[in-house]
Design an enzyme around this catalytic site. Structure first.
Site, PDB file in Angstrom:
ATOM      1  N   ASP A   1     -26.743 -37.523  22.620  1.00  0.00           N
ATOM      2  CA  ASP A   1     -25.692 -37.062  23.177  1.00  0.00           C
ATOM      3  C   ASP A   1     -25.069 -35.923  22.482  1.00  0.00           C
ATOM      4  O   ASP A   1     -25.073 -35.855  21.289  1.00  0.00           O
ATOM      5  CB  ASP A   1     -24.522 -38.458  22.820  1.00  0.00           C
ATOM      6  CG  ASP A   1     -24.961 -39.436  23.835  1.00  0.00           C
ATOM      7  OD1 ASP A   1     -25.064 -39.291  24.877  1.00  0.00           O
ATOM      8  OD2 ASP A   1     -24.254 -40.533  23.414  1.00  0.00           O
TER       9      ASP A   1
ATOM     10  N   ASP B   1     -26.078 -38.701  17.921  1.00  0.00           N
ATOM     11  CA  ASP B   1     -24.972 -38.061  18.200  1.00  0.00           C
ATOM     12  C   ASP B   1     -24.629 -36.804  17.640  1.00  0.00           C
ATOM     13  O   ASP B   1     -24.791 -36.956  16.489  1.00  0.00           O
ATOM     14  CB  ASP B   1     -23.685 -39.120  18.508  1.00  0.00           C
ATOM     15  CG  ASP B   1     -24.153 -40.528  19.055  1.00  0.00           C
ATOM     16  OD1 ASP B   1     -24.003 -40.361  20.066  1.00  0.00           O
ATOM     17  OD2 ASP B   1     -24.264 -41.527  18.290  1.00  0.00           O
TER      18      ASP B   1
ATOM     19  N   ASP C   1     -29.371 -43.941  19.746  1.00  0.00           N
ATOM     20  CA  ASP C   1     -29.538 -42.587  20.194  1.00  0.00           C
ATOM     21  C   ASP C   1     -29.068 -41.902  18.942  1.00  0.00           C
ATOM     22  O   ASP C   1     -28.894 -42.112  17.791  1.00  0.00           O
ATOM     23  CB  ASP C   1     -28.262 -42.458  21.364  1.00  0.00           C
ATOM     24  CG  ASP C   1     -27.063 -42.338  20.958  1.00  0.00           C
ATOM     25  OD1 ASP C   1     -26.732 -42.860  19.760  1.00  0.00           O
ATOM     26  OD2 ASP C   1     -25.967 -42.416  21.908  1.00  0.00           O
TER      27      ASP C   1
HETATM   28  N1  CTP Z   1     -17.988 -42.611  22.193  1.00  0.00           N
HETATM   29  C1  CTP Z   1     -17.018 -42.165  23.049  1.00  0.00           C
HETATM   30  N2  CTP Z   1     -17.042 -41.996  24.184  1.00  0.00           N
HETATM   31  C2  CTP Z   1     -18.064 -42.625  24.994  1.00  0.00           C
HETATM   32  C3  CTP Z   1     -19.064 -42.953  24.400  1.00  0.00           C
HETATM   33  C4  CTP Z   1     -19.362 -42.934  22.850  1.00  0.00           C
HETATM   34  O1  CTP Z   1     -16.054 -41.565  22.370  1.00  0.00           O
HETATM   35  N3  CTP Z   1     -18.333 -42.404  26.367  1.00  0.00           N
HETATM   36  C5  CTP Z   1     -17.893 -42.829  20.803  1.00  0.00           C
HETATM   37  C6  CTP Z   1     -17.840 -44.048  20.466  1.00  0.00           C
HETATM   38  O2  CTP Z   1     -16.659 -44.475  20.325  1.00  0.00           O
HETATM   39  C7  CTP Z   1     -18.477 -44.079  19.019  1.00  0.00           C
HETATM   40  C8  CTP Z   1     -19.408 -42.843  19.062  1.00  0.00           C
HETATM   41  O3  CTP Z   1     -19.062 -42.215  20.269  1.00  0.00           O
HETATM   42  O4  CTP Z   1     -17.707 -43.761  17.954  1.00  0.00           O
HETATM   43  C9  CTP Z   1     -20.882 -43.358  18.966  1.00  0.00           C
HETATM   44  O5  CTP Z   1     -21.310 -44.059  19.987  1.00  0.00           O
HETATM   45  P1  CTP Z   1     -22.585 -44.561  20.233  1.00  0.00           P
HETATM   46  O6  CTP Z   1     -23.532 -43.808  19.932  1.00  0.00           O
HETATM   47  O7  CTP Z   1     -22.630 -45.518  21.431  1.00  0.00           O
HETATM   48  O8  CTP Z   1     -22.534 -45.640  19.012  1.00  0.00           O
HETATM   49  P2  CTP Z   1     -23.198 -45.703  17.590  1.00  0.00           P
HETATM   50  O9  CTP Z   1     -21.833 -46.145  16.775  1.00  0.00           O
HETATM   51  O10 CTP Z   1     -23.649 -44.189  17.203  1.00  0.00           O
HETATM   52  O11 CTP Z   1     -24.483 -46.833  17.527  1.00  0.00           O
HETATM   53  P3  CTP Z   1     -25.743 -46.546  17.814  1.00  0.00           P
HETATM   54  O12 CTP Z   1     -26.531 -46.491  16.701  1.00  0.00           O
HETATM   55  O13 CTP Z   1     -26.224 -47.674  18.583  1.00  0.00           O
HETATM   56  O14 CTP Z   1     -26.002 -45.395  18.737  1.00  0.00           O
HETATM   57 MN    MN Z   2     -25.131 -43.399  18.604  1.00  0.00          MN
HETATM   58 MN    MN Z   3     -23.948 -42.003  21.765  1.00  0.00          MN
END
Ligand code: CTP
Ligand code: MN
Ligand code: MN
Ligand code: MN
Length: 366
Positions: A290, A206, A204
């Site tokens: 997000d 963020d 995703d």
């Molecule tokens: N996070 C959070 N609360 C959530 C979901 C995520 O605080 N309910 C934080 C996670 O701890 C992380 C960050 O948001 O530090 C990003 O989460 P995520 O998008 O799931 O992971 P990524 O590290 O960005 O990996 P990806 O490339 O798979 O998106």
């Molecule tokens: Mn992410």
């Molecule tokens: Mn995320």
């Protein structure tokens, strides 16, 4: 001096937040195996086992060279009996028999497919499997009720399981910046998550949104979402109020400016290029995004908390609690000894409060 045959002994800190973990992983043969077992444990709601495998994998990611013999691992932290068995299997046989049998198992395959649907977690997937549902085709014909998120997840399944590229993340960043500029001048957008750590792809994108004047960010999310919706950029969105104040396991009750976090789980409709759309040729794709709005007073904590990796975050909080008697969240840092909040305007300051060497985002890939 004779170098071949000599065995380097590594010295590595036990908390992932004390280590520099780049994307340059010299032990992916081992970390892939341990990560798969971690994922399988998480999919089966065995969180303790999941964390143990994640910690072991993270330790190996931080090593400066490839491990070729078990003797190199002597004295290293984070490697439990089970993880060591898996590592030994991979070093001796090229693969782990436990990983291979997990990958082949009907349950693991079904859990992967079903939790690959946005909005479906391990518990829902387990319930469906117990009802005899192992794939999307069976789910579609099952008569199971799907919520709005799951319906969108099923509809955009292929797109959402295709990794997001940095170029796509940047394109979405421009759209979010435009949205934010249109509804409140002076607002700032910051990329967080995996892309901030330098990853080339992600599941995703963020973003954190704030405004330099405290309080101006209140009510910003619904306006941003409305703008995005009016421009046709959203296929799905769910905005939730921050629940920080209601949480029972957070630190002591935060100051009154703590109840303003809002987040939006969304699916963007990203146009691919300038090609013409035809019945057989779709010119857009669905991307998970997000969005989080933070007041400027909490922004440094939000940036730190949303940059990840998930294990790095978990380890930061564990370090804060166990080693410093502090409570760290994405909102604040509370010192339980002094019984007060520690204010910070940068990530560097937060690391300093925690008595940790500053680790830049590109080295938080634990
Ligand atoms: N996070 C959070 N609360 C959530 C979901 C995520 O605080 N309910 C934080 C996670 O701890 C992380 C960050 O948001 O530090 C990003 O989460 P995520 O998008 O799931 O992971 P990524 O590290 O960005 O990996 P990806 O490339 O798979 O998106
Ligand atoms: Mn992410
Ligand atoms: Mn995320
Ligand atoms: Mn290296």
């Amino acid at each position: 001096p004779q170098i071949s045959g000599s065995v380097a002994l590594f010295s590595v800190s036990s908390y992932a937040c004390q280590r520099r973990t780049t994307l340059d992983n010299h032990n992916s043969n081992l970390t892939d195996a341990l990560s798969l077992l971690a994922e399988n444990a998480e999919l089966n709601n065995e969180d303790g086992r999941g964390v143990a495998f994640r910690r072991a994998a993270a330790l190996l990611k931080a090593l400066p060279t490839q491990v070729i013999s078990m003797s190199q691992l002597r004295g290293l932290p984070c490697l439990g009996e089970h993880s060591l068995r898996v590592i030994k299997d991979v070093l001796e046989n090229g693969v782990s028999s436990e990983v291979e049998s997990t990958k082949q198992s009907k349950r693991y395959k079904a859990l992967k497919i079903l939790t690959g649907i946005f909005g479906v977690g391990a518990k829902t997937a387990d319930r469906w499997i117990r009802a005899g549902i192992y794939n999307l085709e069976q789910l579609r014909h099952s008569g199971q009720t799907l919520n709005r998120a799951q319906k969108a997840g099923l509809e955009h399944y292929d797109d959402l399981n295709e990794p997001v590229t940095k170029a796509e993340a940047d394109a979405i960043g421009e759209i979010v910046q435009k949205a934010v500029d249109s509804v409140l001048t002076g607002s700032q957008v910051a990329l967080s998550g995996g892309f901030r750590r330098g990853k080339l792809t992600g599941h995703d994108v963020d973003f954190l949104i704030t405004h330099p004047e405290e309080g101006k960010e209140v009510g910003l999310m619904p306006k941003v979402v409305a703008w995005l919706e009016s421009q046709g950029f959203l296929l799905y969105q769910k905005t939730t109020r921050n629940s920080y104040l209601e949480s029972k396991d957070g630190p002591a009750r935060p100051a009154s400016n703590m109840d303003r976090f809002e987040r939006c789980f969304s699916i963007f409709k990203l146009t691919k290029g300038k090609e013409q759309e035809t019945a057989s040729h779709k010119i857009w794709r669905a991307v998970r995004v997000d969005l989080v709005v933070s007041p400027i007073s909490q922004f440094a904590f939000a940036v730190l908390g949303w940059t990840g990796s998930k294990l790095f975050e978990r380890e930061l909080r564990r370090w804060a609690g166990h080693e410093k008697n502090m409570s760290l969240s994405s909102h604040a840092l509370f010192d339980n000894t002094q019984n007060k909040y520690l204010r910070a305007t940068s990530e560097e300051e937060i690391f300093a409060y925690l008595g940790l060497e500053y680790i830049p985002p590109s080295e938080r890939n634990a």
